[in-house]
Motif scaffolding. Structure first.
Motif, PDB file in Angstrom:
ATOM      1  N   ASN A  81      -8.829  -5.120  16.263  1.00  0.00           N
ATOM      2  CA  ASN A  81      -9.718  -4.802  17.384  1.00  0.00           C
ATOM      3  C   ASN A  81      -9.841  -3.300  17.617  1.00  0.00           C
ATOM      4  N   HIS A  82      -8.895  -2.520  17.063  1.00  0.00           N
ATOM      5  CA  HIS A  82      -8.837  -1.090  17.356  1.00  0.00           C
ATOM      6  C   HIS A  82      -9.042  -0.192  16.140  1.00  0.00           C
ATOM      7  N   PHE A  83      -8.886  -0.745  14.950  1.00  0.00           N
ATOM      8  CA  PHE A  83      -9.025   0.041  13.735  1.00  0.00           C
ATOM      9  C   PHE A  83     -10.048  -0.628  12.831  1.00  0.00           C
ATOM     10  N   GLU A  84     -10.828   0.185  12.152  1.00  0.00           N
ATOM     11  CA  GLU A  84     -11.895  -0.331  11.304  1.00  0.00           C
ATOM     12  C   GLU A  84     -11.362  -1.209  10.171  1.00  0.00           C
ATOM     13  N   ASN A  85     -10.236  -0.768   9.577  1.00  0.00           N
ATOM     14  CA  ASN A  85      -9.624  -1.509   8.467  1.00  0.00           C
ATOM     15  C   ASN A  85      -8.196  -1.013   8.276  1.00  0.00           C
ATOM     16  N   VAL A  86      -7.496  -1.562   7.294  1.00  0.00           N
ATOM     17  CA  VAL A  86      -6.100  -1.189   7.050  1.00  0.00           C
ATOM     18  C   VAL A  86      -5.989   0.292   6.701  1.00  0.00           C
ATOM     19  N   GLU A  87      -6.910   0.793   5.888  1.00  0.00           N
ATOM     20  CA  GLU A  87      -6.861   2.196   5.480  1.00  0.00           C
ATOM     21  C   GLU A  87      -7.001   3.126   6.686  1.00  0.00           C
ATOM     22  N   ASP A  88      -7.906   2.788   7.607  1.00  0.00           N
ATOM     23  CA  ASP A  88      -8.072   3.571   8.834  1.00  0.00           C
ATOM     24  C   ASP A  88      -6.781   3.559   9.645  1.00  0.00           C
ATOM     25  N   PHE A  89      -6.173   2.385   9.769  1.00  0.00           N
ATOM     26  CA  PHE A  89      -4.905   2.257  10.491  1.00  0.00           C
ATOM     27  C   PHE A  89      -3.839   3.139   9.849  1.00  0.00           C
ATOM     28  N   LEU A  90      -3.699   3.066   8.517  1.00  0.00           N
ATOM     29  CA  LEU A  90      -2.668   3.841   7.832  1.00  0.00           C
ATOM     30  C   LEU A  90      -2.927   5.342   7.935  1.00  0.00           C
ATOM     31  N   ILE A 135       0.848  -1.186   0.000  1.00  0.00           N
ATOM     32  CA  ILE A 135       0.000   0.000   0.000  1.00  0.00           C
ATOM     33  C   ILE A 135       0.885   1.238   0.000  1.00  0.00           C
ATOM     34  N   LYS A 136       0.679   2.108  -0.971  1.00  0.00           N
ATOM     35  CA  LYS A 136       1.461   3.336  -1.084  1.00  0.00           C
ATOM     36  C   LYS A 136       1.084   4.287   0.047  1.00  0.00           C
ATOM     37  N   THR A 137       2.071   4.971   0.606  1.00  0.00           N
ATOM     38  CA  THR A 137       1.847   5.933   1.685  1.00  0.00           C
ATOM     39  C   THR A 137       2.631   7.205   1.377  1.00  0.00           C
ATOM     40  N   ALA A 139       3.630   0.323   2.886  1.00  0.00           N
ATOM     41  CA  ALA A 139       3.192  -0.617   3.908  1.00  0.00           C
ATOM     42  C   ALA A 139       2.947  -1.981   3.284  1.00  0.00           C
ATOM     43  N   ALA A 140       3.413  -3.026   3.938  1.00  0.00           N
ATOM     44  CA  ALA A 140       3.124  -4.410   3.534  1.00  0.00           C
ATOM     45  C   ALA A 140       2.265  -5.010   4.637  1.00  0.00           C
ATOM     46  N   ILE A 141       0.977  -5.117   4.355  1.00  0.00           N
ATOM     47  CA  ILE A 141       0.006  -5.555   5.357  1.00  0.00           C
ATOM     48  C   ILE A 141      -0.967  -6.518   4.697  1.00  0.00           C
ATOM     49  N   PRO A 150      -4.614  -7.655   4.709  1.00  0.00           N
ATOM     50  CA  PRO A 150      -5.905  -7.217   5.266  1.00  0.00           C
ATOM     51  C   PRO A 150      -6.652  -8.310   6.034  1.00  0.00           C
ATOM     52  N   TRP A 151      -6.576  -9.553   5.562  1.00  0.00           N
ATOM     53  CA  TRP A 151      -7.263 -10.654   6.238  1.00  0.00           C
ATOM     54  C   TRP A 151      -6.716 -10.832   7.650  1.00  0.00           C
ATOM     55  N   ASP A 152      -5.390 -10.915   7.772  1.00  0.00           N
ATOM     56  CA  ASP A 152      -4.776 -11.103   9.085  1.00  0.00           C
ATOM     57  C   ASP A 152      -4.971  -9.860   9.953  1.00  0.00           C
ATOM     58  N   PHE A 153      -4.880  -8.681   9.346  1.00  0.00           N
ATOM     59  CA  PHE A 153      -5.057  -7.429  10.081  1.00  0.00           C
ATOM     60  C   PHE A 153      -6.394  -7.430  10.830  1.00  0.00           C
ATOM     61  N   ASN A 154      -7.444  -7.858  10.154  1.00  0.00           N
ATOM     62  CA  ASN A 154      -8.769  -7.858  10.768  1.00  0.00           C
ATOM     63  C   ASN A 154      -8.893  -8.864  11.907  1.00  0.00           C
ATOM     64  N   ARG A 155      -7.961  -9.792  11.994  1.00  0.00           N
ATOM     65  CA  ARG A 155      -8.013 -10.830  13.019  1.00  0.00           C
ATOM     66  C   ARG A 155      -6.972 -10.659  14.126  1.00  0.00           C
ATOM     67  N   ASN A 156      -5.998  -9.759  13.911  1.00  0.00           N
ATOM     68  CA  ASN A 156      -4.990  -9.579  14.951  1.00  0.00           C
ATOM     69  C   ASN A 156      -5.390  -8.433  15.881  1.00  0.00           C
ATOM     70  N   LEU A 157      -4.506  -8.055  16.797  1.00  0.00           N
ATOM     71  CA  LEU A 157      -4.833  -7.016  17.778  1.00  0.00           C
ATOM     72  C   LEU A 157      -5.200  -5.685  17.135  1.00  0.00           C
ATOM     73  N   LEU A 158      -4.594  -5.365  15.991  1.00  0.00           N
ATOM     74  CA  LEU A 158      -4.898  -4.092  15.340  1.00  0.00           C
ATOM     75  C   LEU A 158      -6.331  -4.044  14.846  1.00  0.00           C
TER      76      LEU A 158
END
Length: 151
Positions: free
Chosen positions: A97-106, A7-9, A83-85, A87-95
């Motif tokens: 639980n706190h962020f709506e999705n990868v884009e919100d986190f970034l 994901i470009k940042t 960013a190398a993330i 999305p499937w694992d992101f939604n299941r790990n600790l992050l």
């Protein structure tokens, strides 16, 4: 099938990225060790070992209770970190639980990166800052150099 997504940042400063990530994660109660490498090192994907990515700044999967590391790799052509993330694992790990999705986190990482950059390069004892958030969520920070009356 789970895999890394690149994901470009606009994250452009290593120290600010590390400090911003640390501050953001500590704010939500996660205190991982953030690895920093001059040259990219492999990320671990516990789900698909054939899916290979490398990164310079890494949060290991075990610290996030996930299967796949999260990383940021320097892209010299774009002059920023990508960013190398997964999305499937992101939604299941600790992050997840706190962020709506990868884009919100970034988005939150970007805000934390920018705040850290300002704190690093414009220290509070020399600069005052005022941040205004517009109704559309846009943030504007004004920096003013403090006058030294004894100079």
């Amino acid at each position: 099938m789970s895999h890394f997504s690149t994901i470009k940042t606009t994250l452009s400063n290593r120290q600010a990225l590390q400090e911003g990530l640390k501050a953001l994660l500590e704010k939500i109660g996660i205190t991982p060790e953030i690895e920093s490498h001059e040259n990219p090192v492999p990320l671990i994907n516990g789900y698909d070992t054939a899916d290979r990515q490398e990164a310079n700044i890494i949060i290991r999967r075990t610290q996030l209770q996930g299967l796949i590391d999260i990383g940021f790799r320097w892209n010299p052509a774009q002059n920023c970190y990508e960013a190398a993330i997964d999305p499937w694992d992101f939604n299941r790990n600790l992050l997840g639980n706190h962020f709506e999705n990868v884009e919100d986190f970034l988005e939150q990482v970007q805000v934390a990166h920018n705040a850290a950059f300002i704190n690093i390069h414009y220290p509070a004892h020399l600069w005052s800052q005022e941040t205004i958030t517009a109704s559309d969520g846009t943030m504007t920070t004004t920096l003013t150099k403090k006058v030294d009356l004894y100079a």
